[in-house]
Structure formats: structure tokens, C-alpha cells
Design a protein around this motif. Structure first.
Motif, PDB file in Angstrom:
ATOM      1  N   LEU A 162      28.661 163.687  28.905  1.00  0.00           N
ATOM      2  CA  LEU A 162      28.586 165.142  28.972  1.00  0.00           C
ATOM      3  C   LEU A 162      28.965 165.603  30.376  1.00  0.00           C
ATOM      4  N   ARG A 163      29.839 166.596  30.457  1.00  0.00           N
ATOM      5  CA  ARG A 163      30.393 167.122  31.705  1.00  0.00           C
ATOM      6  C   ARG A 163      31.138 166.045  32.491  1.00  0.00           C
ATOM      7  N   GLY A 164      31.754 165.134  31.750  1.00  0.00           N
ATOM      8  CA  GLY A 164      32.534 164.071  32.358  1.00  0.00           C
ATOM      9  C   GLY A 164      33.937 164.035  31.781  1.00  0.00           C
ATOM     10  N   ALA A 165      34.684 162.996  32.167  1.00  0.00           N
ATOM     11  CA  ALA A 165      36.068 162.865  31.715  1.00  0.00           C
ATOM     12  C   ALA A 165      36.452 161.396  31.624  1.00  0.00           C
ATOM     13  N   ARG A 166      37.496 161.150  30.871  1.00  0.00           N
ATOM     14  CA  ARG A 166      38.118 159.829  30.772  1.00  0.00           C
ATOM     15  C   ARG A 166      39.625 160.029  30.826  1.00  0.00           C
ATOM     16  N   VAL A 167      40.346 158.973  31.173  1.00  0.00           N
ATOM     17  CA  VAL A 167      41.801 159.035  31.252  1.00  0.00           C
ATOM     18  C   VAL A 167      42.406 158.248  30.104  1.00  0.00           C
ATOM     19  N   VAL A 168      43.409 158.845  29.475  1.00  0.00           N
ATOM     20  CA  VAL A 168      44.187 158.179  28.438  1.00  0.00           C
ATOM     21  C   VAL A 168      45.588 157.993  29.003  1.00  0.00           C
ATOM     22  N   LYS A 169      46.050 156.749  29.048  1.00  0.00           N
ATOM     23  CA  LYS A 169      47.400 156.483  29.547  1.00  0.00           C
ATOM     24  C   LYS A 169      48.382 156.595  28.392  1.00  0.00           C
ATOM     25  N   THR A 170      49.455 157.350  28.623  1.00  0.00           N
ATOM     26  CA  THR A 170      50.495 157.545  27.616  1.00  0.00           C
ATOM     27  C   THR A 170      51.835 157.146  28.228  1.00  0.00           C
ATOM     28  N   LEU A 176      54.207 158.939  28.796  1.00  0.00           N
ATOM     29  CA  LEU A 176      54.685 160.028  29.646  1.00  0.00           C
ATOM     30  C   LEU A 176      53.754 160.351  30.807  1.00  0.00           C
ATOM     31  N   GLY A 177      52.688 159.595  30.968  1.00  0.00           N
ATOM     32  CA  GLY A 177      51.762 159.842  32.066  1.00  0.00           C
ATOM     33  C   GLY A 177      50.325 159.877  31.588  1.00  0.00           C
ATOM     34  N   CYS A 178      49.431 160.119  32.518  1.00  0.00           N
ATOM     35  CA  CYS A 178      48.001 160.109  32.218  1.00  0.00           C
ATOM     36  C   CYS A 178      47.512 161.476  31.752  1.00  0.00           C
ATOM     37  N   VAL A 179      46.641 161.444  30.757  1.00  0.00           N
ATOM     38  CA  VAL A 179      45.995 162.639  30.220  1.00  0.00           C
ATOM     39  C   VAL A 179      44.507 162.519  30.508  1.00  0.00           C
ATOM     40  N   ALA A 180      43.918 163.574  31.049  1.00  0.00           N
ATOM     41  CA  ALA A 180      42.477 163.621  31.282  1.00  0.00           C
ATOM     42  C   ALA A 180      41.822 164.289  30.074  1.00  0.00           C
ATOM     43  N   VAL A 181      40.790 163.658  29.546  1.00  0.00           N
ATOM     44  CA  VAL A 181      40.059 164.205  28.403  1.00  0.00           C
ATOM     45  C   VAL A 181      38.656 164.549  28.893  1.00  0.00           C
ATOM     46  N   PHE A 182      38.304 165.820  28.794  1.00  0.00           N
ATOM     47  CA  PHE A 182      37.047 166.347  29.335  1.00  0.00           C
ATOM     48  C   PHE A 182      36.077 166.689  28.215  1.00  0.00           C
ATOM     49  N   ARG A 183      34.796 166.516  28.491  1.00  0.00           N
ATOM     50  CA  ARG A 183      33.740 166.896  27.540  1.00  0.00           C
ATOM     51  C   ARG A 183      32.765 167.845  28.241  1.00  0.00           C
ATOM     52  N   PRO A 184      33.058 169.150  28.235  1.00  0.00           N
ATOM     53  CA  PRO A 184      32.195 170.099  28.935  1.00  0.00           C
ATOM     54  C   PRO A 184      30.890 170.406  28.206  1.00  0.00           C
ATOM     55  N   THR A 185      30.859 170.232  26.887  1.00  0.00           N
ATOM     56  CA  THR A 185      29.646 170.468  26.107  1.00  0.00           C
ATOM     57  C   THR A 185      29.461 169.305  25.127  1.00  0.00           C
ATOM     58  N   GLU A 186      28.358 169.301  24.426  1.00  0.00           N
ATOM     59  CA  GLU A 186      28.062 168.228  23.463  1.00  0.00           C
ATOM     60  C   GLU A 186      29.129 168.097  22.381  1.00  0.00           C
ATOM     61  N   THR A 187      29.747 169.222  22.012  1.00  0.00           N
ATOM     62  CA  THR A 187      30.624 169.219  20.834  1.00  0.00           C
ATOM     63  C   THR A 187      32.074 169.619  21.113  1.00  0.00           C
ATOM     64  N   GLU A 188      32.480 169.679  22.388  1.00  0.00           N
ATOM     65  CA  GLU A 188      33.836 170.100  22.716  1.00  0.00           C
ATOM     66  C   GLU A 188      34.536 169.068  23.592  1.00  0.00           C
ATOM     67  N   VAL A 189      35.834 168.927  23.376  1.00  0.00           N
ATOM     68  CA  VAL A 189      36.676 168.151  24.280  1.00  0.00           C
ATOM     69  C   VAL A 189      37.965 168.929  24.527  1.00  0.00           C
ATOM     70  N   PHE A 190      38.499 168.740  25.716  1.00  0.00           N
ATOM     71  CA  PHE A 190      39.770 169.353  26.102  1.00  0.00           C
ATOM     72  C   PHE A 190      40.606 168.283  26.780  1.00  0.00           C
ATOM     73  N   ALA A 191      41.911 168.345  26.605  1.00  0.00           N
ATOM     74  CA  ALA A 191      42.807 167.381  27.238  1.00  0.00           C
ATOM     75  C   ALA A 191      43.835 168.123  28.075  1.00  0.00           C
ATOM     76  N   THR A 192      44.052 167.617  29.287  1.00  0.00           N
ATOM     77  CA  THR A 192      45.024 168.216  30.204  1.00  0.00           C
ATOM     78  C   THR A 192      45.756 167.094  30.939  1.00  0.00           C
ATOM     79  N   SER A 193      46.807 167.471  31.657  1.00  0.00           N
ATOM     80  CA  SER A 193      47.407 166.503  32.558  1.00  0.00           C
ATOM     81  C   SER A 193      46.347 166.135  33.597  1.00  0.00           C
ATOM     82  N   ASP A 194      46.463 164.948  34.155  1.00  0.00           N
ATOM     83  CA  ASP A 194      45.437 164.463  35.085  1.00  0.00           C
ATOM     84  C   ASP A 194      45.759 164.789  36.535  1.00  0.00           C
TER      85      ASP A 194
END
Length: 110
Positions: free
Chosen positions: A14-22, A24-42
Motif C-alpha cells: 500500500l502506497r508503494g510501487a514495483r517496476v515492470v521491465k518491458t 520498450l523500457g521500465c513501467v512503474a506500477v503504483f498502489r495508492p489505495t487498497e483497491t487501485e493501481v496506476f502504471a506510468t513510465s518510471d
């Protein structure tokens, strides 16, 4: 959309992130709440800081290098900062995080 399974929701603190390597580059996946995730460039557009190492608050992330703040929903810089980070579609199904791979095939993640 072409969805790829990138892991369990519980793999991201919760309120953390992980990196997914693709390809085309790294994507950061964030979990700001218990039930939400967002993905952005890292990478922060300012100095290339690793956003996945930033502070997650509300639906925003603060770059660990120079404190630029970005909206996780839109990728827009907040406040006086100017800039934009790429965002990628995500969804959660049965506790699994899915990322739209079609977007990653057409745009560079980092």
C-alpha cells in the motif's frame, strides 16, 4: 485491449510501487489505495529520477530526486512544475493486476 498479467495486487505494498521491465523500457506500477493501481513510465522528465522510488500520496507520486509531483491518473505535473509522464491502462481482476500491452507496443515506456 491486450491485457497481460503482471502479478498479484498484494505484491505491491500500500502506497508503494514495483517496476515492470518491458521491451520498450521500465513501467512503474503504483498502489495508492487498497483497491487501485496506476502504471506510468518510471522516469521523471525533469532529471530522469526513478519514480518507482518516489513517495506515493493520494493519487500522486513525488520524484525522489527533486520533488516534482505527478498525477498518477493523467501523468500531468502538479503545481508549478511542468511536464508529463506516460500513463498505461491497468485493471484488477480477481486480485491480479493486468497491464494493457498494446499501449506498450506503440509507445516508449522510458
Amino acid at each position: 485491449m491486450n491485457w497481460i498479467d503482471i502479478g498479484k495486487l498484494d505484491d505491491i505494498p500500500l502506497r508503494g510501487a514495483r517496476v515492470v521491465k518491458t521491451p520498450l523500457g521500465c513501467v512503474a506500477v503504483f498502489r495508492p489505495t487498497e483497491t487501485e493501481v496506476f502504471a506510468t513510465s518510471d522516469r521523471c522528465p525533469h532529471k530522469g529520477g526513478p519514480l518507482s522510488e518516489g513517495i506515493v500520496h493520494d493519487r500522486k507520486v513525488t520524484c525522489p530526486l527533486h520533488n516534482w509531483v505527478f498525477c498518477l491518473e493523467t501523468g500531468a505535473a502538479q503545481g508549478a512544475d511542468e511536464g508529463q509522464i506516460e500513463t498505461f491502462a491497468t485493471q484488477i481482476i480477481d486480485g491480479r493486476i493486468l497491464l494493457d500491452s498494446r499501449t506498450l507496443q506503440t509507445e516508449a515506456a522510458a
